[in-house]
Design a protein around this motif. Structure first.
Motif, PDB file in Angstrom:
ATOM      1  N   GLY A   1      72.216 122.321  70.863  1.00 52.12           N
ATOM      2  CA  GLY A   1      71.329 121.462  69.869  1.00 52.12           C
ATOM      3  C   GLY A   1      71.325 122.178  68.919  1.00 52.12           C
ATOM      4  O   GLY A   1      71.739 123.007  68.431  1.00 52.12           O
TER       5      GLY A   1
ATOM      6  N   SER B   1      68.775 124.004  67.493  1.00 50.32           N
ATOM      7  CA  SER B   1      68.394 125.598  67.384  1.00 50.32           C
ATOM      8  C   SER B   1      69.534 126.614  67.572  1.00 50.32           C
ATOM      9  O   SER B   1      69.555 127.491  66.673  1.00 50.32           O
TER      10      SER B   1
ATOM     11  N   HIS C   1      71.546 126.435  64.468  1.00 46.26           N
ATOM     12  CA  HIS C   1      70.945 127.253  63.537  1.00 46.26           C
ATOM     13  C   HIS C   1      71.180 128.839  63.594  1.00 46.26           C
ATOM     14  O   HIS C   1      71.438 129.524  62.956  1.00 46.26           O
TER      15      HIS C   1
ATOM     16  N   SER D   1      62.666 126.029  64.077  1.00 45.16           N
ATOM     17  CA  SER D   1      63.704 126.692  64.836  1.00 45.16           C
ATOM     18  C   SER D   1      64.596 127.618  64.065  1.00 45.16           C
ATOM     19  O   SER D   1      65.428 128.318  64.364  1.00 45.16           O
TER      20      SER D   1
ATOM     21  N   THR E   1      66.292 121.483  53.729  1.00 50.21           N
ATOM     22  CA  THR E   1      66.358 120.389  54.896  1.00 50.21           C
ATOM     23  C   THR E   1      66.746 119.196  54.561  1.00 50.21           C
ATOM     24  O   THR E   1      66.140 118.661  53.435  1.00 50.21           O
TER      25      THR E   1
ATOM     26  N   GLY F   1      66.313 115.992  55.494  1.00 47.58           N
ATOM     27  CA  GLY F   1      65.362 114.977  56.620  1.00 47.58           C
ATOM     28  C   GLY F   1      64.635 115.902  57.356  1.00 47.58           C
ATOM     29  O   GLY F   1      64.669 116.603  58.540  1.00 47.58           O
TER      30      GLY F   1
ATOM     31  N   TYR G   1      68.106 116.151  61.924  1.00 46.87           N
ATOM     32  CA  TYR G   1      67.639 114.792  62.290  1.00 46.87           C
ATOM     33  C   TYR G   1      68.379 113.767  61.261  1.00 46.87           C
ATOM     34  O   TYR G   1      68.859 112.785  61.431  1.00 46.87           O
TER      35      TYR G   1
ATOM     36  N   ASP H   1      72.987 116.888  64.580  1.00 48.48           N
ATOM     37  CA  ASP H   1      72.712 116.839  65.990  1.00 48.48           C
ATOM     38  C   ASP H   1      73.087 115.236  66.405  1.00 48.48           C
ATOM     39  O   ASP H   1      72.240 114.514  66.270  1.00 48.48           O
TER      40      ASP H   1
ATOM     41  N   HIS I   1      72.860 114.348  69.249  1.00 46.73           N
ATOM     42  CA  HIS I   1      71.754 114.015  70.146  1.00 46.73           C
ATOM     43  C   HIS I   1      70.412 113.468  69.394  1.00 46.73           C
ATOM     44  O   HIS I   1      69.484 113.155  69.955  1.00 46.73           O
ATOM     45  N   LYS I   2      70.583 113.402  68.187  1.00 43.46           N
ATOM     46  CA  LYS I   2      69.365 112.832  67.353  1.00 43.46           C
ATOM     47  C   LYS I   2      70.183 111.383  66.641  1.00 43.46           C
ATOM     48  O   LYS I   2      70.056 110.566  67.134  1.00 43.46           O
TER      49      LYS I   2
HETATM   50  C1  LIG Z   1      65.079 119.054  61.254  1.00 43.18           C
HETATM   51  C2  LIG Z   1      65.144 119.688  62.547  1.00 43.18           C
HETATM   52  N1  LIG Z   1      65.748 120.968  62.617  1.00 43.18           N
HETATM   53  C3  LIG Z   1      66.207 121.474  63.970  1.00 43.18           C
HETATM   54  C4  LIG Z   1      65.528 120.994  65.252  1.00 43.18           C
HETATM   55  C5  LIG Z   1      66.119 121.523  66.404  1.00 43.18           C
HETATM   56  O1  LIG Z   1      66.934 120.903  67.029  1.00 43.18           O
HETATM   57  P1  LIG Z   1      66.941 121.097  68.696  1.00 43.18           P
HETATM   58  O2  LIG Z   1      65.687 120.348  69.214  1.00 43.18           O
HETATM   59  O3  LIG Z   1      68.186 120.302  69.121  1.00 43.18           O
HETATM   60  O4  LIG Z   1      67.167 122.547  68.874  1.00 43.18           O
HETATM   61  C6  LIG Z   1      64.976 119.475  65.007  1.00 43.18           C
HETATM   62  C7  LIG Z   1      64.329 119.098  66.433  1.00 43.18           C
HETATM   63  O5  LIG Z   1      63.704 118.302  66.270  1.00 43.18           O
HETATM   64  C8  LIG Z   1      64.874 119.032  63.671  1.00 43.18           C
HETATM   65  O6  LIG Z   1      64.004 117.850  63.702  1.00 43.18           O
END
Ligand SMILES: Cc1ncc(COP(=O)(O)O)c(C=O)c1O
Length: 467
Positions: free
Chosen positions: A145, A147, A150, A180, A231, A233, A263, A289, A291-292
């Protein structure tokens, strides 16, 4: 079952597969009629699942029967009405890919163990690198994911820009940055106080002059500024930080730029996507991601880096385990184990590769363009309604709003009432110390009818609250 119950025979395998496929088919086929969230009685169902491990096995149908209510009593994160947090995907093709990946269970942690399967994952990484505008020399890893992506980015930046004794290193985020980053910084060993939150402008984007000022002050105080995280988004409102100006400051000051596009990143795929996310390709690394924005199931994040050598310096063991000597890669053939914290891991690449091949990129581009249009529709509808204050024109696919002139409690009640209808599920956040509702459109299953439901629900419940 045969006399070896862990190894079902051909007929048993066929029957088990049929039962699971039927379970999934029934679930997916009824997703749009299912409530957008349903937690009524969830704790009783959870309690019933607190069981001791059985010594003898049970029929699969009975087990699936126990699973069904557990699935039902939850946020319907894969359903069309899920407009909360960051919606999850759940492409059917990805589930099939996972089924294959788990069943063949090949080892992709080191390149030599399954060269062609590792190539599939590298091909996926090359595709994703291309999506963000990186050159062919870029590299990366698929993670569980954002996190974890990062975390590896911070470790790579730390290895590239700081000495081993790195505790004076400072990291720059904005007040809107996802938590995160701070969490990953702490896990990477940085004191919490070394993460600086730079103020944002009226559209909730990092202010470059404030960033430059913070770096200057920190240098004066003996810190070593080494990393800035724009960031692309934000989770709160979909704001896109001004990456070109941030990159210019970072280049001048010797900072690594890590773009959090977890995102927003895949919106670069739509026509004109470049203009939505300017400067993305100039980041030293990017979290994006699948998964987003690629609608894959949870458990699929990605870190891309312009210079894979920095990722390797941050993660590779200087003295690899002796028992892995025969399978360790050459310098130009680093396995995922040398680029990430993991050794044994699932074959994530297949979960991306199979749907991309099956559906083609065009299907993803079209779905992402639809999400942008749906957010724009909600914005246009709600900003014309005098009862609402819409925070900003959507920079991507999130609309943030409040009832005009009403306090936090009234706005929380509005959300409660809209969600109680169970057609859509919204979530809230805090912007400028005020309770703020969000509509986040990101599911491939969300179409105009559901966003219309959200707008109608907000209007009708706001009217009811005004009475
Ligand atoms: C902008 C952004 N960064 C990082 C994350 C963390 O991603 P994950 O939940 O896949 O660890 C999110 C989760 O929603 C996010 O919206």
């Amino acid at each position: 079952m045969t006399s070896h119950p862990l190894e079902p025979d051909d007929a048993a395998m066929r029957e088990m597969t049929r039962a699971v496929a039927e379970f999934v088919r029934r679930h997916v086929a009824t997703l749009s009629e299912q409530p957008a969230h349903d937690l009524d009685g969830a704790s009783a169902i959870a309690a019933a699942l607190r069981t001791p491990v059985p010594e003898a096995g049970a029929p699969l149908d009975a087990i699936l029967g126990d699973l069904a209510p557990a699935v039902a009593k939850s946020f319907n994160a894969a359903g069309p009405g899920y407009l909360a947090f960051i919606p999850g995907g759940g492409l059917y093709a990805s589930a099939l890919a996972d089924f294959v990946a788990c069943a063949v269970n090949r080892y992709v942690g080191v390149a030599k163990a399954a060269p062609a399967l590792v190539q599939i994952e590298r091909t996926v990484l090359a595709w994703l690198a291309g999506f963000v505008g990186y050159p062919a020399s870029a590299g990366g890893i698929l993670t569980s994911g954002g996190s974890l992506a990062h975390l590896s980015a911070i470790v790579a930046a730390r290895a590239d820009r700081l000495p081993d004794d790195f505790l004076r290193g400072t990291i720059y985020v904005s007040t809107q940055t996802h938590r995160s980053i701070a969490k990953a910084a702490r896990i990477a060993g940085f004191p919490a106080a070394n993460v600086r939150a730079v103020p944002v402008d009226a559209r909730l984007r990092m202010i470059p002059e404030e960033l430059a000022g913070a770096i200057r002050r920190d240098r004066g105080a003996g810190f070593s500024p080494f990393l800035v995280v724009p960031t692309l988004g934000t989770t709160n409102t979909g704001a896109v930080d001004p990456v070109p100006a941030i990159v210019a400051i970072a280049r001048r000051e010797g900072l690594w730029v890590h773009g959090d596009a977890a995102y927003g990143g895949f919106f670069r795929l739509v026509d004109g996507g470049d203009a939505l996310l300017p400067g993305m390709a100039d980041c030293d690394s990017i979290t994006i991601d699948p998964h987003k924005g690629l609608f894959l199931p949870y458990g699929t994040g990605c870190l891309l880096v312009r210079d894979p050598a920095a990722l390797r310096r941050g993660h590779a063991d200087e003295r690899p385990a002796a028992y892995l000597a025969d399978v360790s890669g050459a310098d130009d053939d680093a396995g995922f184990d040398e680029l990430s914290p993991e050794l044994s891991r699932d074959f994530r690449g297949l979960r991306v590769w199979l749907p991309m091949r099956l559906h083609g990129l065009g299907a993803f581009r079209a779905a992402l363009a639809e999400k942008l249009a749906l957010a724009r529709f909600a914005y246009d509808e709600l900003r014309r309604d005098p009862r609402f204050e819409v925070l900003d024109e959507p920079q991507l696919s999130i609309v943030a709003l409040r009832m005009k002139g009403r306090d936090d409690a009234a706005n929380a009640e509005l959300m409660r009432r809209v969600n109680a209808r169970k057609r859509v599920f919204l979530s809230s956040t805090d912007v400028d110390g005020k309770y703020t509702l969000r509509i986040c459109v990101l599911s491939f299953r969300t179409h105009a009818d559901r966003v219309e439901d959200a707008v109608r629900g907000l209007r009708e419940e706001a009217a009811a609250l005004a009475r």
